[in-house]
Design an enzyme around this catalytic site. Structure first.
Site, PDB file in Angstrom:
ATOM      1  N   GLU A 224      -9.798  -1.813   5.494  1.00  0.00           N
ATOM      2  CA  GLU A 224     -10.342  -1.389   6.577  1.00  0.00           C
ATOM      3  C   GLU A 224     -11.682  -2.361   6.758  1.00  0.00           C
ATOM      4  O   GLU A 224     -12.268  -2.838   5.771  1.00  0.00           O
ATOM      5  CB  GLU A 224     -10.559   0.319   6.731  1.00  0.00           C
ATOM      6  CG  GLU A 224      -9.560   1.084   6.653  1.00  0.00           C
ATOM      7  CD  GLU A 224      -8.467   1.149   7.891  1.00  0.00           C
ATOM      8  OE1 GLU A 224      -8.730  -0.004   8.680  1.00  0.00           O
ATOM      9  OE2 GLU A 224      -7.992   2.155   8.144  1.00  0.00           O
TER      10      GLU A 224
ATOM     11  N   HIS B  32      -7.310  -4.778  10.117  1.00  0.00           N
ATOM     12  CA  HIS B  32      -7.162  -4.638   8.535  1.00  0.00           C
ATOM     13  C   HIS B  32      -5.933  -5.262   8.261  1.00  0.00           C
ATOM     14  O   HIS B  32      -5.100  -5.634   9.062  1.00  0.00           O
ATOM     15  CB  HIS B  32      -7.282  -2.977   8.357  1.00  0.00           C
ATOM     16  CG  HIS B  32      -6.000  -2.387   8.909  1.00  0.00           C
ATOM     17  ND1 HIS B  32      -6.210  -1.247   9.684  1.00  0.00           N
ATOM     18  CD2 HIS B  32      -4.411  -2.626   8.752  1.00  0.00           C
ATOM     19  CE1 HIS B  32      -4.770  -0.797   9.981  1.00  0.00           C
ATOM     20  NE2 HIS B  32      -3.824  -1.604   9.503  1.00  0.00           N
TER      21      HIS B  32
ATOM     22  N   ASP C 175       0.749  -1.150   0.102  1.00  0.00           N
ATOM     23  CA  ASP C 175      -0.275  -0.013  -0.077  1.00  0.00           C
ATOM     24  C   ASP C 175       0.886   1.299   0.090  1.00  0.00           C
ATOM     25  O   ASP C 175       2.163   1.388   0.167  1.00  0.00           O
ATOM     26  CB  ASP C 175      -0.940  -0.038   1.439  1.00  0.00           C
ATOM     27  CG  ASP C 175      -0.487  -0.509   2.470  1.00  0.00           C
ATOM     28  OD1 ASP C 175       0.968  -0.658   2.491  1.00  0.00           O
ATOM     29  OD2 ASP C 175      -1.075  -0.848   3.471  1.00  0.00           O
TER      30      ASP C 175
ATOM     31  N   ASP D  79      -7.829  -2.997  14.178  1.00  0.00           N
ATOM     32  CA  ASP D  79      -9.160  -3.082  13.772  1.00  0.00           C
ATOM     33  C   ASP D  79      -9.294  -4.284  12.933  1.00  0.00           C
ATOM     34  O   ASP D  79     -10.456  -4.601  12.177  1.00  0.00           O
ATOM     35  CB  ASP D  79      -9.653  -2.049  12.938  1.00  0.00           C
ATOM     36  CG  ASP D  79      -8.811  -1.636  12.012  1.00  0.00           C
ATOM     37  OD1 ASP D  79      -7.920  -2.453  11.322  1.00  0.00           O
ATOM     38  OD2 ASP D  79      -9.176  -0.313  11.178  1.00  0.00           O
TER      39      ASP D  79
HETATM   40  C1  F6R Z   1       1.463  -1.671   5.956  1.00  0.00           C
HETATM   41  C2  F6R Z   1       0.124  -2.051   6.304  1.00  0.00           C
HETATM   42  C3  F6R Z   1      -0.581  -2.157   7.499  1.00  0.00           C
HETATM   43  C4  F6R Z   1       0.257  -2.637   8.799  1.00  0.00           C
HETATM   44  C5  F6R Z   1      -0.701  -2.616  10.188  1.00  0.00           C
HETATM   45  C6  F6R Z   1       0.235  -2.871  11.149  1.00  0.00           C
HETATM   46  O1  F6R Z   1       1.943  -2.000   4.813  1.00  0.00           O
HETATM   47  O2  F6R Z   1      -0.497  -2.418   5.109  1.00  0.00           O
HETATM   48  O3  F6R Z   1      -1.792  -3.193   7.340  1.00  0.00           O
HETATM   49  O4  F6R Z   1       0.543  -3.965   8.400  1.00  0.00           O
HETATM   50  O5  F6R Z   1      -1.384  -1.422   9.909  1.00  0.00           O
HETATM   51  O6  F6R Z   1       1.021  -1.836  11.465  1.00  0.00           O
HETATM   52  P1  F6R Z   1       2.077  -2.039  12.488  1.00  0.00           P
HETATM   53  O7  F6R Z   1       3.072  -3.333  12.249  1.00  0.00           O
HETATM   54  O8  F6R Z   1       2.943  -0.785  12.527  1.00  0.00           O
HETATM   55  O9  F6R Z   1       1.485  -2.440  13.814  1.00  0.00           O
END
Ligand code: F6R
Length: 261
Positions: free
Chosen positions: A143, A138, A67, A136
């Site tokens: 989301e 995701h 992303d 959440d």
């Molecule tokens: C990152 C991404 C997100 C993260 C998620 C967890 O490319 O797509 O889905 O993997 O938000 O983030 P962290 O590892 O910072 O807790």
């Protein structure tokens, strides 16, 4: 789903790097899927150490990011391109030209998303996708409420995710972009092997929904239950709400040596 629960948080990275090493040593030109965020950092560092030690190489690998924020200049330190350069590309021996991400500054967003899907398909698809999980539920920036059949597209980030990520923007919520381009849930599910990493108690509820809850758009990570080859690697905190934790431990401890990650 194979669920691995480790005692030391650092061992999450060791197991995840094992999966990358297994792929890199068995495939002449592997295609990796890369998550950004804090969770996979140690995995990328461990991978870099194994490359430096001569155990493996990613010289012929290609990689696709999950992303990207919309509207951040590519050289902004918090663009996912910059973050991946800092935590992955510069730690390993991959050719930086072979690391691709969605174009968050494209004037034609729809065309950019379609082009990204095509690029992944033309590379032969993703062999190993590294994923984190949001509090959440995701995955990538899909989301809650995301279609489980979604492809790469533009999404609006929910407030809680922007609040989580404000820590990377000096705590300023308004500095966190409101939109992103993200691989869809269906894009992610096309990867041949998916490794989901989670660290710490704040992720425990999302992990429970993802692994043991019903498959639901309210927890996009739960769609991983529909994939035939998913490995979930958790520390004790992230595993703390799993009903079947004792069973997962037993399965892992008694795993025959020929059955690989
Ligand atoms: C990152 C991404 C997100 C993260 C998620 C967890 O490319 O797509 O889905 O993997 O938000 O983030 P962290 O590892 O910072 O807790």
């Amino acid at each position: 789903m194979e669920v691995i629960i480790v005692e030391q948080p650092g061992d999450v990275a060791v197991h995840a790097a094992d999966a990358i090493e297994d792929l890199a040593t068995s495939h002449p030109a592997p295609v990796l899927g890369l998550a950004t965020g804090s969770t996979p950092r140690a995995t990328y560092e461990e991978t870099g150490r194994r490359i430096a030690a001569g155990r493996m190489t990613l010289a012929r690998a290609r990689a696709f990011m999950l992303d990207e924020y919309v509207g951040l200049p590519p050289h902004h330190p918090q663009s996912y391109r910059s973050v991946i350069d800092a935590i992955f590309t510069t730690k390993v021996d991959i050719d930086p030209a072979n690391v691709a991400g969605p174009d968050g500054n494209a004037s034609d967003v729809l065309a950019a998303c379609a082009a990204y899907e095509r690029a992944i398909a033309e590379a032969g698809g993703i062999d190993l996708q590294i994923l984190g999980i949001g509090g959440d539920g995701h995955i990538a920036f899909n989301e809650p409420g995301s279609s489980l059949a979604s492809a790469t597209r533009i999404k609006t980030l929910i407030r809680a995710t922007r609040q989580d990520n404000a820590r990377f923007f000096e705590g300023v919520l308004d500095a966190v972009p409101s939109h992103c381009l993200t691989q869809g849930v269906a894009t992610i599910l096309r990867a041949r092997h998916i490794v989901l990493l989670a660290l710490g108690e704040p992720k425990a509820e999302a992990v429970r929904h993802a692994v043991e809850g019903p498959v639901s758009a309210m927890c996009p990570a739960s769609a991983l239950q529909l994939h035939p080859h998913v490995t979930v690697i958790l520390d004790e905190g992230a595993a703390s709400r799993l009903e079947m934790a004792a069973y997962y431990r037993e399965v892992w401890e008694n795993k025959p040596p020929w059955q690989r990650l």
